[in-house]
Design an enzyme around this catalytic site. Structure first.
Site, mmCIF file in Angstrom:
data_model
loop_
_atom_site.group_PDB
_atom_site.id
_atom_site.type_symbol
_atom_site.label_atom_id
_atom_site.label_comp_id
_atom_site.label_asym_id
_atom_site.label_seq_id
_atom_site.Cartn_x
_atom_site.Cartn_y
_atom_site.Cartn_z
ATOM 1 N N HIS A 134 0.841 -1.192 0.000
ATOM 2 C CA HIS A 134 0.000 0.000 0.000
ATOM 3 C C HIS A 134 0.877 1.243 0.000
ATOM 4 O O HIS A 134 1.984 1.244 0.503
ATOM 5 C CB HIS A 134 -0.977 0.012 1.183
ATOM 6 C CG HIS A 134 -0.349 -0.182 2.529
ATOM 7 N ND1 HIS A 134 0.147 -1.407 2.962
ATOM 8 C CD2 HIS A 134 -0.142 0.689 3.547
ATOM 9 C CE1 HIS A 134 0.612 -1.267 4.195
ATOM 10 N NE2 HIS A 134 0.461 -0.012 4.568
ATOM 11 N N HIS A 136 1.037 5.233 0.998
ATOM 12 C CA HIS A 136 0.478 6.306 1.822
ATOM 13 C C HIS A 136 0.649 7.612 1.049
ATOM 14 O O HIS A 136 1.759 7.937 0.624
ATOM 15 C CB HIS A 136 1.241 6.445 3.144
ATOM 16 C CG HIS A 136 1.125 5.276 4.057
ATOM 17 N ND1 HIS A 136 0.273 5.257 5.125
ATOM 18 C CD2 HIS A 136 1.778 4.083 4.061
ATOM 19 C CE1 HIS A 136 0.396 4.103 5.767
ATOM 20 N NE2 HIS A 136 1.310 3.373 5.125
#
Length: 148
Positions: A134, A136
């Protein structure tokens, strides 16, 4: 959001807050596996999320514990063994590029014209807490250097 969804989100937030004293504790406790992650549950709509962008490959949603006024997580909808950047293979080049391009699109959508930071945590010492790659996207305030 329905009352049921709101209650589930409150329970999830409470569980995460009480079971993880800090992001570092979470990262050190996390174990990479092929088991479904919280992100898989968000993709499958089993857990609600404040989605800000979605296409056929990527889902972007607001972090429940924001570290900046704008803190959005971007995840691939299909993990395909990509639990972290260190697990990337040549076959992942397209989705990695798409994640970064999508971060740019979402940053513009969020009004971050003055700048933003993109972060990918990898592994326990990189403070990774969910083993589903992922990105950010952080913005809305002055970022400091060095970052951590």
């Amino acid at each position: 959001m329905s009352h049921s969804s709101s209650n589930r989100l409150q329970v999830l937030n409470s569980h995460i807050s009480s079971s993880m004293a800090s992001e570092k504790d979470a990262a050190l406790a996390a174990v990479p596996s092929d088991s479904p992650t919280i992100f898989d549950k968000i993709i499958n709509k089993e857990i609600p999320a404040n989605v800000v962008y979605e296409d056929d490959k990527v889902l972007a949603f607001r972090d429940i514990a924001p570290q900046a006024p704008t803190h959005i997580l971007l995840i691939p909808k299909v993990r395909d063994g990509l639990t972290g950047l260190s697990k990337a293979e040549e076959k992942h080049c397209e989705i990695l590029g798409h994640l970064l391009y999508t971060a740019k699109v979402v940053a513009k959508q969020e009004g971050l014209e003055d700048g933003y930071r993109v972060v990918i945590n990898d592994g326990p010492k990189g403070c990774q807490s969910v083993y589903h790659i992922h990105v950010h996207l952080l913005g809305g305030r002055q970022m400091n250097w060095p970052p951590g």
